[in-house]
Design a protein around this motif. Structure first.
Motif, mmCIF file in Angstrom:
data_model
loop_
_atom_site.group_PDB
_atom_site.id
_atom_site.type_symbol
_atom_site.label_atom_id
_atom_site.label_comp_id
_atom_site.label_asym_id
_atom_site.label_seq_id
_atom_site.Cartn_x
_atom_site.Cartn_y
_atom_site.Cartn_z
ATOM 1 N N THR A 83 0.849 -1.185 0.000
ATOM 2 C CA THR A 83 0.000 0.000 0.000
ATOM 3 C C THR A 83 0.885 1.234 0.000
ATOM 4 O OG1 THR A 83 -1.749 1.130 1.239
ATOM 5 C CG2 THR A 83 -0.043 0.041 2.520
ATOM 6 N N PRO A 84 0.402 2.381 -0.442
ATOM 7 C CA PRO A 84 1.194 3.608 -0.292
ATOM 8 C C PRO A 84 1.596 3.798 1.167
ATOM 9 C CG PRO A 84 -0.687 4.011 -1.712
ATOM 10 C CD PRO A 84 -0.876 2.628 -1.162
ATOM 11 N N VAL A 85 2.822 4.270 1.379
ATOM 12 C CA VAL A 85 3.354 4.435 2.733
ATOM 13 C C VAL A 85 3.289 5.914 3.104
ATOM 14 C CG1 VAL A 85 5.381 4.188 4.211
ATOM 15 C CG2 VAL A 85 4.860 2.432 2.491
ATOM 16 N N VAL A 86 2.620 6.197 4.206
ATOM 17 C CA VAL A 86 2.441 7.575 4.649
ATOM 18 C C VAL A 86 3.196 7.791 5.955
ATOM 19 C CG1 VAL A 86 0.769 9.355 5.335
ATOM 20 C CG2 VAL A 86 0.162 7.669 3.588
ATOM 21 N N THR A 87 3.951 8.878 6.015
ATOM 22 C CA THR A 87 4.657 9.255 7.236
ATOM 23 C C THR A 87 4.263 10.676 7.626
ATOM 24 O OG1 THR A 87 6.559 10.033 5.945
ATOM 25 C CG2 THR A 87 6.668 7.786 6.814
ATOM 26 N N PHE A 88 4.378 10.944 8.919
ATOM 27 C CA PHE A 88 4.192 12.295 9.430
ATOM 28 C C PHE A 88 5.564 12.867 9.731
ATOM 29 C CE2 PHE A 88 3.910 15.237 13.042
ATOM 30 C CZ PHE A 88 3.008 16.167 12.547
ATOM 31 N N TRP A 89 5.820 14.108 9.293
ATOM 32 C CA TRP A 89 7.127 14.720 9.496
ATOM 33 C C TRP A 89 6.980 16.099 10.135
ATOM 34 C CZ3 TRP A 89 7.486 19.341 6.983
ATOM 35 C CH2 TRP A 89 6.679 19.536 5.859
ATOM 36 N N GLU A 90 8.040 16.513 10.807
ATOM 37 C CA GLU A 90 8.143 17.861 11.351
ATOM 38 C C GLU A 90 9.368 18.524 10.751
ATOM 39 O OE1 GLU A 90 8.189 17.499 15.601
ATOM 40 O OE2 GLU A 90 6.011 17.169 15.708
ATOM 41 N N GLY A 91 9.277 19.832 10.523
ATOM 42 C CA GLY A 91 10.354 20.526 9.845
ATOM 43 C C GLY A 91 10.873 21.728 10.603
ATOM 44 N N GLU A 92 12.147 22.032 10.369
ATOM 45 C CA GLU A 92 12.809 23.219 10.903
ATOM 46 C C GLU A 92 13.091 24.172 9.750
ATOM 47 O OE1 GLU A 92 15.325 20.929 14.449
ATOM 48 O OE2 GLU A 92 16.361 21.721 12.688
ATOM 49 N N ILE A 93 12.696 25.430 9.891
ATOM 50 C CA ILE A 93 12.976 26.444 8.882
ATOM 51 C C ILE A 93 14.241 27.190 9.277
ATOM 52 C CG2 ILE A 93 12.123 28.544 7.773
ATOM 53 C CD1 ILE A 93 9.277 27.542 8.359
ATOM 54 N N VAL A 94 15.229 27.188 8.396
ATOM 55 C CA VAL A 94 16.489 27.876 8.665
ATOM 56 C C VAL A 94 16.266 29.376 8.537
ATOM 57 C CG1 VAL A 94 18.869 28.209 7.905
ATOM 58 C CG2 VAL A 94 17.859 25.920 7.871
ATOM 59 N N ASP A 95 16.430 30.088 9.646
ATOM 60 C CA ASP A 95 16.170 31.524 9.643
ATOM 61 C C ASP A 95 17.206 32.322 10.434
ATOM 62 O OD1 ASP A 95 15.559 30.722 12.193
ATOM 63 O OD2 ASP A 95 13.421 31.188 12.072
ATOM 64 N N ALA A 96 18.246 31.637 10.947
ATOM 65 C CA ALA A 96 19.293 32.273 11.765
ATOM 66 C C ALA A 96 18.719 32.816 13.070
ATOM 67 C CB ALA A 96 20.024 33.375 10.999
ATOM 68 N N LYS A 97 17.474 32.520 13.349
ATOM 69 C CA LYS A 97 16.843 32.937 14.598
ATOM 70 C C LYS A 97 16.440 31.720 15.416
ATOM 71 C CE LYS A 97 12.607 34.458 14.543
ATOM 72 N NZ LYS A 97 11.387 35.303 14.391
ATOM 73 N N ASN A 98 15.654 30.844 14.806
ATOM 74 C CA ASN A 98 15.253 29.607 15.464
ATOM 75 C C ASN A 98 16.178 28.452 15.106
ATOM 76 O OD1 ASN A 98 12.488 30.409 16.675
ATOM 77 N ND2 ASN A 98 12.303 31.082 14.540
ATOM 78 N N HIS A 99 16.654 28.445 13.873
ATOM 79 C CA HIS A 99 17.501 27.347 13.390
ATOM 80 C C HIS A 99 18.543 27.895 12.419
ATOM 81 C CE1 HIS A 99 14.548 24.598 15.120
ATOM 82 N NE2 HIS A 99 13.614 25.250 14.452
#
Length: 216
Positions: A83-99
């Motif tokens: 079956t199609p494989v579904v994952t849940f992901w979290e991301g970090e945005i590079v902004d020199a402030k948070n990441h």
């Protein structure tokens, strides 16, 4: 989510990121927002370029100010899955402030970071500043590209014994002009530089339908 090669646990490292709260956030882009859908492919082998999975991505949440987003990734025609494989992901945005551009975890060294970011032509104008001070003084608020890291957290519709791994993460570059996404998967136990290529669907919440899955 490449084919599992070796079952390993990824040690957690302190990121050691010294971030300046005075840095502005990346540009607020309407093409990078909750509900947006993207479709494309991921090459799962750097040696067999014709081996690719069809991939659908949907942004479930996006908080530019705090450098966070999350979503689901659906991989189709996966050889080892019924079956199609579904994952849940979290991301970090590079902004020199948070990441920053330096990951500091997930078994990625600064050398790994530079090697992968340098695969994106849009990163080249930023490299000298990053080499000088780690990119802490960069102002990305008007830059036409947004750099991110996407880390898959769990499988949504299959078990962990499905033959795939989510131990690694994606280095991602998003174009604010047309909504296209390029990415490279990093996992020391998988084939290097597996490329993700996605295009933004024309209409928000339109274009194609995901199957229904419950995120918990």
């Amino acid at each position: 989510m490449p084919v599992r090669v070796v079952e390993t646990s990824s040690p957690s490292h302190s990121s050691g990121q010294d971030l300046s709260s005075a840095q502005p956030s990346p540009p607020s882009c309407s093409l990078l927002s909750a509900g947006r859908s993207f479709c494309g492919t991921q090459n799962v082998s750097s040696l067999q370029k014709d081996e690719a999975w069809k991939v659908n991505v949907r942004i479930q949440g996006c908080d530019i100010e705090h450098g966070f987003l999350c979503g689901t990734m659906e991989a189709l025609n996966v050889p080892l899955a019924d079956t199609p494989v579904v994952t849940f992901w979290e991301g970090e945005i590079v902004d020199a402030k948070n990441h920053t551009f330096f990951t500091g975890k997930w078994e990625a060294t600064p050398e790994d970071d530079i090697r992968h970011w340098s695969k994106f032509p849009s990163f080249t104008p930023l490299l000298s500043q990053i080499e000088d001070d780690g990119g802490k003084s960069l102002d990305l608020s008007n830059y036409p590209y947004i750099f991110m890291r996407w880390k898959e957290q769990y499988f949504v519709n299959v078990g962990a014994d499905c033959g795939l791994t989510i131990a690694g993460f994606y280095y991602v570059c998003f174009s604010c002009t047309d909504g296209s996404i390029s990415g490279f998967y990093y996992d020391p136990n998988s084939s290097p530089f597996q490329k993700l290529e996605l295009k933004c669907m024309n209409e928000k919440l339109g274009g194609f339908s995901f199957s229904s899955y419950e995120l918990v």
